[in-house]
Design an enzyme around this catalytic site. Structure first.
Site, PDB file in Angstrom:
ATOM      1  CG  ASN A  12      -1.689   1.230   1.449  1.00 34.03           C
ATOM      2  OD1 ASN A  12      -1.782   2.061   0.557  1.00 34.03           O
ATOM      3  ND2 ASN A  12      -2.269   1.386   2.638  1.00 34.03           N
ATOM      4  CE  LYS A  14      -0.080   3.295   4.777  1.00 32.72           C
ATOM      5  NZ  LYS A  14      -0.023   3.461   6.217  1.00 32.72           N
ATOM      6  CG  HIS A  99      -5.742   1.953   5.342  1.00 35.73           C
ATOM      7  ND1 HIS A  99      -5.347   2.938   6.226  1.00 35.73           N
ATOM      8  CD2 HIS A  99      -4.695   1.123   5.207  1.00 35.73           C
ATOM      9  CE1 HIS A  99      -4.101   2.697   6.592  1.00 35.73           C
ATOM     10  NE2 HIS A  99      -3.677   1.601   5.984  1.00 35.73           N
ATOM     11  CD  GLU A 101      -2.916   5.633   6.803  1.00 34.93           C
ATOM     12  OE1 GLU A 101      -2.891   5.661   5.559  1.00 34.93           O
ATOM     13  OE2 GLU A 101      -1.991   5.148   7.484  1.00 34.93           O
ATOM     14  CD  GLU A 169      -3.305  -2.430   7.452  1.00 36.66           C
ATOM     15  OE1 GLU A 169      -2.218  -2.677   6.925  1.00 36.66           O
ATOM     16  OE2 GLU A 169      -3.945  -1.388   7.235  1.00 36.66           O
ATOM     17  N   GLY A 175       2.622   2.378  10.714  1.00 34.75           N
ATOM     18  CA  GLY A 175       3.612   3.447  10.537  1.00 34.75           C
ATOM     19  C   GLY A 175       4.343   3.831  11.812  1.00 34.75           C
ATOM     20  CB  SER A 215       5.229  -1.605  12.045  1.00 32.37           C
ATOM     21  OG  SER A 215       4.853  -0.254  12.284  1.00 32.37           O
TER      22      SER A 215
HETATM   23  P1  PGA Z   1       2.945   0.402   7.538  1.00 31.74           P
HETATM   24  O1  PGA Z   1       1.472   0.598   6.959  1.00 31.74           O
HETATM   25  O2  PGA Z   1       3.479  -0.891   6.966  1.00 31.74           O
HETATM   26  O3  PGA Z   1       3.725   1.590   7.015  1.00 31.74           O
HETATM   27  O4  PGA Z   1       2.842   0.369   9.009  1.00 31.74           O
HETATM   28  C1  PGA Z   1       0.600  -0.486   6.788  1.00 31.74           C
HETATM   29  C2  PGA Z   1      -0.714  -0.033   6.221  1.00 31.74           C
HETATM   30  O5  PGA Z   1      -1.196   1.040   6.618  1.00 31.74           O
HETATM   31  O6  PGA Z   1      -1.309  -0.710   5.373  1.00 31.74           O
END
Ligand code: PGA
Length: 253
Positions: A12, A14, A99, A101, A169, A175, A215
């Site tokens: 992803n 983003k 997601h 976010e 997640e 992140g 992460s």
């Molecule tokens: P990350 O994000 O691997 O940077 O923690 C995962 C995600 O949001 O899908």
């Protein structure tokens, strides 16, 4: 991992990536060798502006592409929205929906996520439905209840093992460099599989790919991917480095 399930590692990106970054996709395609191809599926979800060109760059590599979101609507006066059919037309075979976010920054409810997942299915895309608890919810001992509740509200109707991917997640792991313990991931993925059984029937539920995300890095991928009922990863930051993404894929293989 679940022996009978072919794992999936999805990247992803983003809101990262300009045309020059298609070189990352090309490097991932180059590194997806016969051994990896035999063992694990890969997908990249670049920003919408790069989806068509990334899909072209990946053509022939057996790496799929996907969108990061889709509209609940088919078409019309919805400025700024992108429909599932448009993602499919740009070469996608997956759509990430729900997601955290999107849920947090755009106020997407379970009902909206479900409508998006259904729109994806209608366009013959496989929705990657994301669920996950916040830090406060985990500390209050409510993680499993929150996630199974989200699943209940967000899953599309009439999904099957072949047309659904679920990504767990934890919001606090995205992140941040933090990850749950293997035992916590095992508990959650078992609970998700059981909940899917109630919603889809045990036979279909047994084949749904359950990704862990938050992460995931080359240094922790093997431990996380070894957990029962973890059938791959949804990778954010590390999917922007070809070597790291391929190392995570190898941890699944
Ligand atoms: P990350 O994000 O691997 O940077 O923690 C995962 C995600 O949001 O899908």
């Amino acid at each position: 991992m679940t022996r009978s399930i072919r794992p999936l590692v999805a990247g992803n990106w983003k809101m990262n990536g300009l045309k020059a970054d298609l070189a990352i996709a090309a490097d991932i395609a180059k590194g997806y060798d016969a051994e990896l191809k035999a063992a694990v599926d890969l997908a990249l979800c670049p920003p919408a502006s790069l989806l068509a060109s990334a899909s072209d760059a990946l053509r022939g590599s057996h790496i799929a592409s996907g969108g990061q979101d889709c509209s609940t609507q088919d078409l019309g006066a919805f400025t700024g929205e992108i429909s599932a059919a448009m993602l499919a037309d740009a070469g996608a075979s997956f759509a990430i929906v729900g997601h955290s976010e999107r849920r947090t920054l755009h106020g997407e409810t379970d009902a909206a996520v479900k409508a998006k997942a259904q729109a994806a299915l209608k366009a013959a895309l496989v929705p990657i439905v994301c669920v996950g608890e916040t830090k406060d919810e985990r500390e209050a001992g409510r993680a499993v209840a929150v996630v199974t509740g989200q699943l209940h509200g967000s899953l599309p109707e009439a999904a099957t093992a072949a047309t659904l991917v679920v990504a767990y997640e934890p919001v606090w792991a995205i992140g941040t460099g933090l990850t749950p313990t293997a035992a916590d991931v095992a508990e959650m993925h078992a609970a998700i599989r059981a909940e899917l059984g109630l919603l889809l029937g045990d036979e279909e539920a047994a084949g749904v790919r359950l990704l862990y995300g938050g992460s995931v890095k080359p240094s922790n991928a093997a431990e996380l991917m070894n957990v029962t009922h973890v059938d791959g990863a949804l990778v954010g930051g590390a999917s922007l480095k070809a070597e790291d993404f391929l190392a995570i894929a190898r941890a699944c293989a």
